[in-house]
Scaffold this motif. Structure first.
Motif, PDB file in Angstrom:
ATOM      1  N   ALA A 288     101.763  25.198  22.834  1.00  0.00           N
ATOM      2  CA  ALA A 288     102.486  26.176  22.029  1.00  0.00           C
ATOM      3  C   ALA A 288     102.133  26.011  20.564  1.00  0.00           C
ATOM      4  CB  ALA A 288     103.988  26.016  22.242  1.00  0.00           C
ATOM      5  N   GLN A 289     102.034  27.130  19.862  1.00  0.00           N
ATOM      6  CA  GLN A 289     101.746  27.157  18.425  1.00  0.00           C
ATOM      7  C   GLN A 289     100.399  26.514  18.097  1.00  0.00           C
ATOM      8  OE1 GLN A 289     103.846  28.767  16.243  1.00  0.00           O
ATOM      9  NE2 GLN A 289     104.954  29.320  18.103  1.00  0.00           N
ATOM     10  N   CYS A 290      99.369  26.817  18.916  1.00  0.00           N
ATOM     11  CA  CYS A 290      98.008  26.348  18.643  1.00  0.00           C
ATOM     12  C   CYS A 290      97.190  27.498  18.074  1.00  0.00           C
ATOM     13  CB  CYS A 290      97.336  25.807  19.912  1.00  0.00           C
ATOM     14  SG  CYS A 290      97.977  24.206  20.426  1.00  0.00           S
ATOM     15  N   SER A 291      96.205  27.163  17.271  1.00  0.00           N
ATOM     16  CA  SER A 291      95.373  28.176  16.616  1.00  0.00           C
ATOM     17  C   SER A 291      93.913  27.810  16.776  1.00  0.00           C
ATOM     18  CB  SER A 291      95.724  28.274  15.128  1.00  0.00           C
ATOM     19  OG  SER A 291      95.423  27.056  14.461  1.00  0.00           O
ATOM     20  N   PRO A 292      92.991  28.787  16.715  1.00  0.00           N
ATOM     21  CA  PRO A 292      91.558  28.485  16.833  1.00  0.00           C
ATOM     22  C   PRO A 292      90.996  27.953  15.519  1.00  0.00           C
ATOM     23  CG  PRO A 292      91.865  30.829  16.534  1.00  0.00           C
ATOM     24  CD  PRO A 292      93.245  30.228  16.624  1.00  0.00           C
ATOM     25  N   CYS A 293      89.866  27.269  15.624  1.00  0.00           N
ATOM     26  CA  CYS A 293      89.172  26.806  14.416  1.00  0.00           C
ATOM     27  C   CYS A 293      88.298  27.908  13.828  1.00  0.00           C
ATOM     28  CB  CYS A 293      88.310  25.582  14.740  1.00  0.00           C
ATOM     29  SG  CYS A 293      89.257  24.184  15.380  1.00  0.00           S
ATOM     30  N   VAL A 294      87.640  28.683  14.700  1.00  0.00           N
ATOM     31  CA  VAL A 294      86.809  29.814  14.291  1.00  0.00           C
ATOM     32  C   VAL A 294      87.241  31.021  15.096  1.00  0.00           C
ATOM     33  CG1 VAL A 294      84.464  30.734  14.116  1.00  0.00           C
ATOM     34  CG2 VAL A 294      84.869  28.302  13.729  1.00  0.00           C
ATOM     35  N   LEU A 295      87.384  32.141  14.434  1.00  0.00           N
ATOM     36  CA  LEU A 295      87.790  33.382  15.091  1.00  0.00           C
ATOM     37  C   LEU A 295      86.684  34.410  14.934  1.00  0.00           C
ATOM     38  CD1 LEU A 295      89.925  35.067  16.552  1.00  0.00           C
ATOM     39  CD2 LEU A 295      90.870  35.683  14.318  1.00  0.00           C
ATOM     40  N   ASN A 296      86.131  34.856  16.063  1.00  0.00           N
ATOM     41  CA  ASN A 296      85.064  35.859  16.059  1.00  0.00           C
ATOM     42  C   ASN A 296      85.667  37.256  16.093  1.00  0.00           C
ATOM     43  OD1 ASN A 296      83.162  33.852  16.073  1.00  0.00           O
ATOM     44  ND2 ASN A 296      82.622  34.054  18.226  1.00  0.00           N
ATOM     45  N   LEU A 297      85.280  38.067  15.117  1.00  0.00           N
ATOM     46  CA  LEU A 297      85.701  39.460  15.039  1.00  0.00           C
ATOM     47  C   LEU A 297      84.475  40.333  14.823  1.00  0.00           C
ATOM     48  CD1 LEU A 297      88.832  39.182  12.703  1.00  0.00           C
ATOM     49  CD2 LEU A 297      88.827  39.327  15.189  1.00  0.00           C
ATOM     50  N   ASP A 298      84.584  41.594  15.235  1.00  0.00           N
ATOM     51  CA  ASP A 298      83.491  42.529  14.985  1.00  0.00           C
ATOM     52  C   ASP A 298      83.749  43.272  13.672  1.00  0.00           C
ATOM     53  OD1 ASP A 298      85.486  44.298  15.579  1.00  0.00           O
ATOM     54  OD2 ASP A 298      84.647  44.958  17.482  1.00  0.00           O
ATOM     55  N   ASN A 299      82.994  44.330  13.433  1.00  0.00           N
ATOM     56  CA  ASN A 299      83.065  45.028  12.157  1.00  0.00           C
ATOM     57  C   ASN A 299      83.997  46.233  12.192  1.00  0.00           C
ATOM     58  OD1 ASN A 299      80.942  44.232   9.825  1.00  0.00           O
ATOM     59  ND2 ASN A 299      80.203  43.566  11.817  1.00  0.00           N
ATOM     60  N   ALA A 300      85.031  46.191  13.013  1.00  0.00           N
ATOM     61  CA  ALA A 300      86.019  47.263  13.003  1.00  0.00           C
ATOM     62  C   ALA A 300      86.730  47.312  11.657  1.00  0.00           C
ATOM     63  CB  ALA A 300      87.024  47.074  14.135  1.00  0.00           C
ATOM     64  N   MET A 301      87.092  48.499  11.236  1.00  0.00           N
ATOM     65  CA  MET A 301      87.722  48.678   9.932  1.00  0.00           C
ATOM     66  C   MET A 301      89.024  47.881   9.827  1.00  0.00           C
ATOM     67  SD  MET A 301      88.901  52.276   8.189  1.00  0.00           S
ATOM     68  CE  MET A 301      89.934  52.630   9.629  1.00  0.00           C
ATOM     69  N   GLN A 302      89.788  47.775  10.927  1.00  0.00           N
ATOM     70  CA  GLN A 302      91.062  47.080  10.878  1.00  0.00           C
ATOM     71  C   GLN A 302      90.901  45.589  10.609  1.00  0.00           C
ATOM     72  OE1 GLN A 302      89.907  48.988  13.237  1.00  0.00           O
ATOM     73  NE2 GLN A 302      91.337  50.635  13.755  1.00  0.00           N
TER      74      GLN A 302
END
Length: 605
Positions: A288-302
């Motif tokens: 519970a309440q864990c987070s990633p070290c690196v977050l991969n996102l694409d180039n969506a405007m949001q």
């Protein structure tokens, strides 16, 4: 042979080495040259150059081709022809690779037949007569051109595949090169992937009107998933009932990953949760309440909004890695999971839109959804079941384990494994996920008897402490607005808590709603419905308009119904139209006949 070459390389005595190899000195030197020849990959052939039949160089014809129309005796003639006419070879290569030829416009994906016809015209321009190759053969080099195109594409795939087979094929060449990515997940929560997907299915909104329940098709739902790259487990997801998902909808997927999960109430007969299915937030308390070290996102405007690029990044304490344009390989695992989600669930429904425009499974999905009454609540339940069951399904890439098994084993390591990347505690300047920060000015006037308050989103907020804080009038405070905007927490600029603020004398406090939804309602043309109960009044007005339009076009996807479905899910308000006018129970008034009918006169013959 190998022993003789080894002796010659070590000692330099050619005669002695030739005797050991039992060949002449010229043969020994020729075989040695084959061993030290560079291959296409840039490495030496080595001892493989001594194998029988191993070619270390391309065949080159030395003799001129015969001047007769014969199928035999033309081996290597086309390569010899291009070597003797380099200007024709340059034009042919440019034509095949889609490059611009001087004075001409580049043609997209030239066929072998077109390339051959252009080659013949270039031969006439270069002065090649009918008695010379390739014009003196029966096919005039047509089959040689087809083979040359295939060889050229193989020799320079990165420059030719894009032109010949499209951008998708050229993009796939970047994968399968046996090169390891510099950013690789070595443990759970090292890399997280998040992306939005538009499900291939149509749902409806049920409206209760004067003629009974009516099912109006709405736009396709957006599913935002948050996946762990190491365990391939779906940590959380959110669903957006809108034309385009907002940054708050994307943030809701991370909120769901840190809120204890509970199974939904069954709404589709025969579809249920598998044994052990669920999400880590509800089944593995240690994570519970864990987070990633690196977050991969694409180039969506949001993904470039302040909510994601700043608030989400600071709250998770991670690095956001944006992919390139049309770089679906950046989130390859998540894209593959979207395909699994569709093939196992939504594409099997009668109202599916199919995977492509020509998919035979898509047979008027809007009409089918309305006829069968496939509601968006059923699609929400199906999405939750599919995600939960996927997490409990064994995976070959995980050694026969399920994603939940991998995370459960990781959580039970305790001090033997890496530390869990836990979320930092929320504070006044870094609130919890799903909370929007606004900085309104405190208004009020002791001269007019108006107690201090703040106003934002078209509503006034205050509490007992703020109403007596006359010294704060004209100053800005920090307000944390949660997803339910009926209440919020206020702080001073130094972090001092002012307590919980509530809405003053407004109908906005009757139903749960988001600040984003309130802004959309206020920006609509139906501002006249904003009375003592704005949400109920707006939903009733919007439902009446949807019901009237759906009568004229019953199988048309409605944008208003899509917004109404989102409003119903967030606030829980009942979607119903205005009541139909009651019919009069009095007897109809019949006017007396004022004129007499004339007698019928029959004419005789």
């Amino acid at each position: 042979m190998s022993a003789g070459i080894a002796v010659y390389v070590e000692t330099g005595h050619l005669t002695r080495a030739a005797k050991i190899a039992q060949v002449s000195r010229s043969v020994l030197i020729r075989q040695l040259n084959r061993c030290v020849t560079l291959a296409d990959d840039g490495r030496l052939y080595g001892w493989a150059g001594l194998l029988h039949g191993m070619r270390t160089c391309d065949y080159r014809r030395k003799k001129s081709p015969p001047n007769r129309n014969d199928r035999n005796g033309h081996a290597g003639a086309f390569t010899q022809f291009l070597t003797e006419h380099p200007e024709i070879q340059d034009k042919l290569d440019a034509l095949i690779l889609g490059r611009r030829i001087s004075g001409e416009v580049a043609e997209a994906r030239v066929s072998a037949k077109t390339a051959w016809s252009r080659l013949c015209s270039w031969c006439f321009d270069a002065g090649v007569d009918q008695q010379s190759y390739p014009l003196n053969t029966k096919s005039q080099g047509r089959r040689s051109v087809a083979r040359y195109i295939a060889e050229l594409v193989q020799r320079s795939p990165h420059g030719a595949v894009d032109t010949r087979f499209g951008e998708n094929a050229a993009y796939k060449l970047r994968f399968g090169t046996a090169r390891r990515s510099p950013i690789c997940a070595m443990a759970p929560f090292d890399i997280g992937q998040c992306d939005a997907h538009k499900i291939d299915c149509i749902g409806t909104l049920e409206i209760t009107g004067p003629v009974g329940p009516q099912f109006v098709p709405i736009e396709r739902l957006w599913l935002i998933a948050y996946l762990d790259s190491y365990s391939r487990c779906v940590l959380g997801y959110s669903v957006g009932i809108t034309t385009q998902p907002s940054a708050q909808t994307i943030e809701a997927a991370f909120v769901a990953a840190n809120v204890p999960w509970q199974p939904m109430e069954a709404s589709i007969l025969g579809i249920k949760y598998a044994q052990g299915a669920g999400f880590p937030s509800g089944l593995i308390p240690e994570l519970a309440q864990c987070s990633p070290c690196v977050l991969n996102l694409d180039n969506a405007m949001q993904h470039y909004s302040h909510v994601i690029a700043e608030h989400l990044r600071r709250r998770l304490g991670c690095i956001i890695a944006y992919g390139g344009l049309a770089d679906w390989g950046h989130n390859a695992l998540l894209e593959r999971w979207f395909k699994t989600l569709e093939t196992r669930g939504f594409q099997r429904l009668p109202s599916t839109t199919g995977s492509h425009p020509g998919d035979p499974r898509a047979r008027d999905p809007a009409r089918t959804a309305s006829r069968l009454g496939i509601t968006y609540q059923q699609l929400l339940y199906l999405a939750d079941v599919l995600c939960a069951n996927y997490n409990a399904t064994p995976h070959r890439a995980l050694g026969g384990q399920s994603p939940l098994d991998v995370l459960r084993a990781f959580a039970q390591r305790k001090f033997d494994g890496p530390l869990l990347p836990a979320l930092p505690a929320p504070s006044w300047n870094s609130p919890a996920l799903g909370v929007e920060i606004v900085t309104p000015v405190v208004h009020g006037s002791i001269r007019l008897g108006r107690r201090p308050y703040v106003e934002f989103g078209g509503a006034r907020y205050s509490n007992a402490y703020l109403q007596s804080a006359w010294h704060l009038i004209g100053k800005r405070i920090v307000v944390h607005v949660p997803r339910d905007a009926r209440t919020c927490d206020a702080y001073l600029s130094n972090g001092f808590a002012l307590g919980e603020l509530t809405i003053l004398h407004s109908g906005w406090g009757r139903y749960a709603h988001t600040l984003e939804m309130r802004r959309k309602i206020q920006a609509s043309d139906d501002v006249k419905v904003l009375d003592d109960d704005p949400i109920q009044g707006f939903s009733r007005t919007l439902a009446t308009r949807v019901e009237k339009r759906s009568r004229k076009r019953p199988n048309k996807i409605s944008h208003d119904a899509t917004f109404l479905a989102d409003l119903e899910r967030e606030s829980g308000v009942t979607v119903a139209t205005t009541a139909a006018p009651k019919r009069s129970t009095q007897e109809p008034h019949i006017r007396p006949l004022t004129n007499r009918l004339k007698a019928v006169v029959w004419k005789g013959r």
